[in-house]
Design a protein around this motif. Structure first.
Motif, PDB file in Angstrom:
ATOM      1  N   HIS A  81      -2.207 -15.185  -7.156  1.00 31.58           N
ATOM      2  CA  HIS A  81      -3.417 -15.723  -8.164  1.00 31.58           C
ATOM      3  C   HIS A  81      -4.593 -15.832  -7.244  1.00 31.58           C
ATOM      4  CE1 HIS A  81      -5.786 -18.522 -10.387  1.00 31.58           C
ATOM      5  NE2 HIS A  81      -5.344 -17.748 -11.540  1.00 31.58           N
ATOM      6  N   TYR A 137      -6.501 -18.191  -6.523  1.00 31.21           N
ATOM      7  CA  TYR A 137      -6.683 -19.345  -5.973  1.00 31.21           C
ATOM      8  C   TYR A 137      -5.962 -19.508  -4.885  1.00 31.21           C
ATOM      9  CZ  TYR A 137      -8.329 -21.459 -10.396  1.00 31.21           C
ATOM     10  OH  TYR A 137      -9.195 -21.625 -11.551  1.00 31.21           O
ATOM     11  N   SER A 174      -4.595 -15.201 -14.235  1.00 28.60           N
ATOM     12  CA  SER A 174      -3.216 -15.587 -15.036  1.00 28.60           C
ATOM     13  C   SER A 174      -2.953 -14.360 -15.907  1.00 28.60           C
ATOM     14  CB  SER A 174      -3.407 -16.705 -15.746  1.00 28.60           C
ATOM     15  OG  SER A 174      -3.707 -17.746 -15.093  1.00 28.60           O
ATOM     16  N   PHE A 211       4.645 -22.180 -13.342  1.00 27.64           N
ATOM     17  CA  PHE A 211       4.763 -21.241 -14.697  1.00 27.64           C
ATOM     18  C   PHE A 211       4.309 -19.998 -14.619  1.00 27.64           C
ATOM     19  CE2 PHE A 211       0.151 -22.631 -14.486  1.00 27.64           C
ATOM     20  CZ  PHE A 211      -0.428 -21.444 -14.952  1.00 27.64           C
ATOM     21  N   MET A 212       3.543 -19.525 -13.548  1.00 29.39           N
ATOM     22  CA  MET A 212       3.221 -18.207 -13.501  1.00 29.39           C
ATOM     23  C   MET A 212       4.378 -17.372 -13.330  1.00 29.39           C
ATOM     24  SD  MET A 212      -0.214 -18.489 -11.517  1.00 29.39           S
ATOM     25  CE  MET A 212      -1.788 -19.028 -12.240  1.00 29.39           C
ATOM     26  N   TYR A 270      -1.349 -22.755 -24.070  1.00 25.22           N
ATOM     27  CA  TYR A 270      -1.998 -22.039 -22.972  1.00 25.22           C
ATOM     28  C   TYR A 270      -0.988 -21.784 -21.854  1.00 25.22           C
ATOM     29  CZ  TYR A 270      -5.679 -22.384 -19.006  1.00 25.22           C
ATOM     30  OH  TYR A 270      -6.451 -21.901 -17.928  1.00 25.22           O
ATOM     31  N   ASN A 313      -0.232 -22.100 -18.837  1.00 22.38           N
ATOM     32  CA  ASN A 313       0.010 -23.317 -18.046  1.00 22.38           C
ATOM     33  C   ASN A 313       0.983 -24.137 -18.766  1.00 22.38           C
ATOM     34  OD1 ASN A 313      -2.614 -21.911 -17.464  1.00 22.38           O
ATOM     35  ND2 ASN A 313      -2.896 -23.492 -15.986  1.00 22.38           N
ATOM     36  N   THR A 318      -4.523 -17.196 -22.347  1.00 21.71           N
ATOM     37  CA  THR A 318      -4.921 -17.431 -21.254  1.00 21.71           C
ATOM     38  C   THR A 318      -6.501 -17.990 -21.197  1.00 21.71           C
ATOM     39  OG1 THR A 318      -5.677 -15.501 -20.299  1.00 21.71           O
ATOM     40  CG2 THR A 318      -3.230 -15.848 -19.938  1.00 21.71           C
ATOM     41  N   SER A 319      -7.128 -18.450 -20.360  1.00 25.96           N
ATOM     42  CA  SER A 319      -8.536 -18.819 -20.289  1.00 25.96           C
ATOM     43  C   SER A 319      -9.470 -17.381 -20.749  1.00 25.96           C
ATOM     44  CB  SER A 319      -9.288 -19.340 -19.037  1.00 25.96           C
ATOM     45  OG  SER A 319      -8.735 -18.740 -18.098  1.00 25.96           O
ATOM     46  N   HIS A 375      -9.837 -29.287 -11.847  1.00 22.32           N
ATOM     47  CA  HIS A 375     -11.152 -28.980 -12.593  1.00 22.32           C
ATOM     48  C   HIS A 375     -11.790 -30.172 -13.032  1.00 22.32           C
ATOM     49  CE1 HIS A 375      -9.820 -24.863 -12.150  1.00 22.32           C
ATOM     50  NE2 HIS A 375     -11.007 -24.650 -12.126  1.00 22.32           N
ATOM     51  N   HIS A 427     -15.320 -22.632 -14.904  1.00 27.03           N
ATOM     52  CA  HIS A 427     -13.902 -22.492 -15.661  1.00 27.03           C
ATOM     53  C   HIS A 427     -13.976 -23.401 -16.691  1.00 27.03           C
ATOM     54  CE1 HIS A 427      -9.717 -21.969 -16.272  1.00 27.03           C
ATOM     55  NE2 HIS A 427      -9.868 -20.691 -15.433  1.00 27.03           N
ATOM     56  N   GLU A 468     -11.657 -25.060 -17.871  1.00 22.63           N
ATOM     57  CA  GLU A 468     -10.789 -26.328 -17.720  1.00 22.63           C
ATOM     58  C   GLU A 468     -11.843 -27.623 -17.376  1.00 22.63           C
ATOM     59  OE1 GLU A 468      -7.693 -25.165 -14.895  1.00 22.63           O
ATOM     60  OE2 GLU A 468      -6.862 -23.717 -16.340  1.00 22.63           O
ATOM     61  N   SER A 522     -12.623 -17.207 -16.894  1.00 21.56           N
ATOM     62  CA  SER A 522     -11.566 -17.225 -16.226  1.00 21.56           C
ATOM     63  C   SER A 522     -11.899 -16.715 -14.765  1.00 21.56           C
ATOM     64  CB  SER A 522     -10.327 -16.043 -16.873  1.00 21.56           C
ATOM     65  OG  SER A 522     -10.658 -15.029 -16.310  1.00 21.56           O
ATOM     66  N   THR A 523     -11.010 -17.337 -13.996  1.00 21.26           N
ATOM     67  CA  THR A 523     -11.223 -16.817 -12.399  1.00 21.26           C
ATOM     68  C   THR A 523     -11.732 -15.214 -12.471  1.00 21.26           C
ATOM     69  OG1 THR A 523      -8.814 -16.399 -12.359  1.00 21.26           O
ATOM     70  CG2 THR A 523      -9.572 -18.778 -11.560  1.00 21.26           C
ATOM     71  N   MET A 564      -1.811 -24.632  -5.532  1.00 22.66           N
ATOM     72  CA  MET A 564      -1.885 -23.515  -5.125  1.00 22.66           C
ATOM     73  C   MET A 564      -2.021 -23.186  -3.578  1.00 22.66           C
ATOM     74  SD  MET A 564      -2.445 -20.931  -7.554  1.00 22.66           S
ATOM     75  CE  MET A 564      -2.517 -21.200  -9.373  1.00 22.66           C
TER      76      MET A 564
HETATM   77  P1  13P Z   1      -7.031 -18.129 -14.763  1.00 24.47           P
HETATM   78  O1  13P Z   1      -6.901 -17.355 -13.501  1.00 24.47           O
HETATM   79  O2  13P Z   1      -6.344 -17.371 -15.935  1.00 24.47           O
HETATM   80  O3  13P Z   1      -8.643 -18.280 -15.010  1.00 24.47           O
HETATM   81  O4  13P Z   1      -6.328 -19.781 -14.792  1.00 24.47           O
HETATM   82  C1  13P Z   1      -6.860 -20.523 -13.801  1.00 24.47           C
HETATM   83  C2  13P Z   1      -5.794 -21.535 -13.568  1.00 24.47           C
HETATM   84  O5  13P Z   1      -6.108 -22.945 -13.677  1.00 24.47           O
HETATM   85  C3  13P Z   1      -4.510 -21.167 -13.037  1.00 24.47           C
HETATM   86  O6  13P Z   1      -3.622 -22.278 -13.183  1.00 24.47           O
END
Ligand code: 13P
Ligand code: SF4
Length: 302
Positions: free
Chosen positions: A23, A25, A40, A62-63, A111, A113, A127-128, A174, A197, A199, A213-214, A262
Motif C-alpha cells: 500500500h 502508506y 486499496s 483487511f487488505m 468501505y 476497511n 474504496t475511497s 486522518h 484524503h 477520511e 484516494s492515495t 501501516m
Molecule cells: P486508499 O489507498 O484507498 O486511498 O485508502 C486509504 C486507507 O486509509 C487505507 O487504509
C-alpha cells in the motif's frame, strides 16, 4: 544488512512464485521491494487477477483478507500479524444486521476497511476512489454506509438524491488533522494546493483544493503545474510523490499523519514472511462466499 534482505527477498520471491503488493502508506524500503504499490482499489484488482501462487500483502489485515476472499486458491500472507486497521474494528457484522432491521429499505455499502464478516453482511463494497460511483450505481434511495463517517459525508455531498445513513467510525490517523493546522500551513505556503484524503474531517475537507484516494492524490500532484503542494494523507505517499516529482516540494499537512499499523512492516518482516510463509490469512468458506459477492459487485462497476 538491508541490502542482504533485498537480495534474499527477491530470491525467495522467485522460489515461491510470489508477488509483493504494498500500500502507498508502507515505509519506503517496503514500497521499493514491492512488485505493485497502490491504493486499496488497485491492490484489490491485482490480488484478484494475479497468476502468482503467493501474495505477500504489505498493508493491514483487511487488505490481505480481501485478497484472500478474491483469490482463495492463493496463499495470502500478511508479514506482521497484528498490523490491523482500528477503523475496520469499529463496525461488526451484528451492528450491520441491527442497522438493516432499523432501515429495511436501505442497501448496505461498506468501505473495504472492514472485516470479512462485515463485508458478508453488505450489498457492495467500495474504496475511497470509487465510493461515489458505487453509491450512484445503487437503486435504493436509502444507503447505510459503514464504517467511515467522513467518507460517508463526502459521498452524501456528491450524491444528493440518496439518504446516506452514517455509521460513526473514523480513521484515527486522518482524524488527527485539525483546521488550525490547515490555516497555519497555508500561512507558510499561501500558494500551495492542498490535497486531502476523504477520511479527514469534513471541516478539513472543505478547506482542500482536491479530495481523493492515495493514488488519486499522487496522480493529481503529478498533473498540476504547481511547485508547492500540501499533502493531507498518510506520510507514506511522500515517497512516490518525491520520486515522481523531483522538482516539486511536498509538505505534510499534519505531523499526526502517520499510521502506526501501516508502519509496522519492515524489510525484515517481508523476508521472514517469505522464508516461513507467515502469517497466512484464512477466511471461513461461508463468510468468504458472501463477502466475495460484495467485493465482486464493486469490481464490476469500477
Ligand atoms: P486508499 O489507498 O484507498 O486511498 O485508502 C486509504 C486507507 O486509509 C487505507 O487504509
Ligand atoms: Fe486504518 Fe487509517 Fe491506518 Fe488506513 S490510515 S489503515 S484507515 S488507521
Amino acid at each position: 544488512m538491508e541490502h542482504n534482505f533485498v537480495d534474499e527477498i527477491n530470491r525467495l520471491k522467485r522460489e515461491r512464485n510470489a508477488i509483493i503488493l504494498a500500500h502507498n502508506y508502507q515505509v519506503s524500503e517496503v514500497q521499493d521491494i514491492a512488485d505493485i504499490v497502490g491504493d486499496s482499489f488497485s491492490l484489490s484488482k491485482h490480488a484478484a487477477n494475479t497468476k502468482h501462487d503467493v501474495i505477500v500483502f504489505c498493508g493491514v489485515h483487511f487488505m490481505a483478507e480481501s485478497a484472500k476472499i478474491l483469490s482463495p486458491d492463493k496463499t495470502v500472507i500478511l508479514p506482521v500479524r497484528d498490523a490491523g486497521c482500528p477503523m475496520a474494528d469499529m463496525v461488526t457484522a451484528e451492528g450491520i444486521r441491527e442497522m438493516r432491521e432499523k432501515y429495511p429499505e436501505a442497501a448496505v455499502v461498506t468501505y473495504v476497511n472492514s472485516s470479512a464478516e462485515v463485508k458478508a453482511e453488505s450489498d457492495i463494497c467500495c474504496t475511497s476512489s470509487n465510493a461515489v460511483k458505487v453509491v450512484q450505481s445503487i437503486k435504493n434511495k436509502q444507503i447505510i454506509f459503514a464504517p467511515d463517517e467522513n467518507l460517508g459525508r463526502y459521498i452524501a455531498d456528491k450524491v444528493k438524491d440518496k439518504e446516506i445513513i452514517l455509521w460513526k467510525g473514523f480513521c484515527i490517523t486522518h482524524k488527527r488533522v485539525r483546521t488550525d493546522e490547515v490555516v497555519k500551513i497555508k500561512q507558510y505556503y499561501p500558494n500551495a494546493k492542498i490535497l486531502v484524503h476523504p477520511e479527514c474531517e469534513a471541516e478539513v475537507q472543505n478547506m482542500a483544493d482536491f479530495l481523493g484516494s492515495t493514488s488519486e492524490i499522487i496522480q493529481y500532484a503529478k498533473q498540476i503545474p504547481d511547485k508547492d503542494i500540501i499533502i493531507g494523507t498518510e506520510e507514506g505517499v511522500l515517497h512516490a510523490l518525491k520520486k515522481q516529482n523531483p522538482d516539486k516540494n511536498f509538505y505534510l499537512l499534519s505531523p499526526g499523519l502517520i499510521c502506526a499499523n501501516m508502519k509496522k512492516t519492515r524489510l525484515q518482516d517481508v523476508y521472514q514472511a517469505l522464508l516461513n510463509m507467515q502469517y497466512q490469512i484464512e477466511v471461513d468458506a461461508e463468510i468468504r462466499g458472501k463477502a466475495l459477492k460484495a467485493l465482486d459487485e464493486m469490481l464490476k462497476i469500477s
